[in-house]
Design a protein around this motif. Sequence first.
Motif, PDB file in Angstrom:
ATOM      1  N   PHE A  82      30.255 -25.885  55.776  1.00 29.46           N
ATOM      2  CA  PHE A  82      29.979 -25.833  54.247  1.00 29.46           C
ATOM      3  C   PHE A  82      28.479 -25.859  54.354  1.00 29.46           C
ATOM      4  N   GLN A  83      28.220 -25.033  52.928  1.00 22.97           N
ATOM      5  CA  GLN A  83      26.723 -25.109  52.776  1.00 22.97           C
ATOM      6  C   GLN A  83      26.646 -26.061  51.683  1.00 22.97           C
ATOM      7  N   GLU A  84      25.437 -26.910  51.910  1.00 26.27           N
ATOM      8  CA  GLU A  84      25.036 -28.322  51.004  1.00 26.27           C
ATOM      9  C   GLU A  84      24.141 -27.717  50.112  1.00 26.27           C
ATOM     10  N   TYR A  85      23.900 -27.915  48.791  1.00 22.40           N
ATOM     11  CA  TYR A  85      22.897 -27.620  47.907  1.00 22.40           C
ATOM     12  C   TYR A  85      22.601 -29.170  47.153  1.00 22.40           C
ATOM     13  N   SER A  86      21.494 -29.236  46.928  1.00 19.03           N
ATOM     14  CA  SER A  86      21.154 -30.283  45.947  1.00 19.03           C
ATOM     15  C   SER A  86      19.787 -30.170  45.231  1.00 19.03           C
ATOM     16  N   MET A  87      19.485 -30.691  44.142  1.00 18.75           N
ATOM     17  CA  MET A  87      18.373 -30.538  43.246  1.00 18.75           C
ATOM     18  C   MET A  87      17.926 -31.818  42.731  1.00 18.75           C
ATOM     19  N   HIS A  94      19.703 -33.920  38.070  1.00 12.82           N
ATOM     20  CA  HIS A  94      20.231 -34.121  39.681  1.00 12.82           C
ATOM     21  C   HIS A  94      21.542 -33.249  39.805  1.00 12.82           C
ATOM     22  N   GLY A  95      21.823 -32.468  40.671  1.00 17.12           N
ATOM     23  CA  GLY A  95      22.953 -31.710  40.960  1.00 17.12           C
ATOM     24  C   GLY A  95      22.880 -31.593  42.327  1.00 17.12           C
ATOM     25  N   GLU A  96      24.759 -31.585  42.999  1.00 17.05           N
ATOM     26  CA  GLU A  96      24.820 -31.508  44.390  1.00 17.05           C
ATOM     27  C   GLU A  96      26.075 -30.399  44.320  1.00 17.05           C
ATOM     28  N   ALA A  97      26.060 -29.477  45.211  1.00 22.05           N
ATOM     29  CA  ALA A  97      27.327 -28.515  45.428  1.00 22.05           C
ATOM     30  C   ALA A  97      27.403 -28.452  46.889  1.00 22.05           C
ATOM     31  N   THR A  98      28.730 -28.351  47.142  1.00 20.79           N
ATOM     32  CA  THR A  98      29.262 -27.969  48.677  1.00 20.79           C
ATOM     33  C   THR A  98      30.132 -26.739  48.322  1.00 20.79           C
ATOM     34  N   VAL A  99      29.872 -25.661  49.312  1.00 24.97           N
ATOM     35  CA  VAL A  99      30.587 -24.520  49.226  1.00 24.97           C
ATOM     36  C   VAL A  99      30.892 -24.280  50.721  1.00 24.97           C
ATOM     37  N   SER A 100      32.425 -23.836  50.662  1.00 23.46           N
ATOM     38  CA  SER A 100      32.641 -23.535  52.034  1.00 23.46           C
ATOM     39  C   SER A 100      32.196 -22.171  52.625  1.00 23.46           C
ATOM     40  N   ILE A 101      31.845 -21.952  53.648  1.00 23.31           N
ATOM     41  CA  ILE A 101      31.464 -20.562  54.399  1.00 23.31           C
ATOM     42  C   ILE A 101      32.731 -19.778  54.603  1.00 23.31           C
ATOM     43  N   LEU A 102      33.877 -20.511  54.912  1.00 20.32           N
ATOM     44  CA  LEU A 102      34.860 -19.800  55.347  1.00 20.32           C
ATOM     45  C   LEU A 102      35.711 -19.016  54.117  1.00 20.32           C
TER      46      LEU A 102
END
Length: 112
Positions: A82-87, A94-102
């Motif tokens: 997973f790619q993890e993003y946060s701001m 405030h934001g957070e996201a998790t995106v699969s790399i598969l």
Amino acid sequence: MCVKCWKQRMPDRGTTCLEKGAYLMNYVGCHQCQARASIGEKDQTKQEEENGDEVITFTHVCTECEHEIAAHTYQFSIEEEFQEYSMECNLCGHGEATVSILPNDPREQQLF
């Protein structure tokens, strides 16, 4: 940073994570010069780790008078599949996201 330049402190942005730019819906205007001009960025730093993690920080400023509006931090990392993003930013929120790399997200397969 200036609490009088934005409407709400760190609004919840869900999965929105801005690497650059600003959340203008939360911007009241520059408290110092009263301008409602565009917002600029200054003092941008980018830290990259050997493992691919990166942290970008900068300060939102009024383009007319350089008044400091808010500090902005954006983080990116890779955790397993997973790619993890946060701001975090008083202006942008405030934001957070998790995106699969598969190609097929393993979290979706668990639902069946």
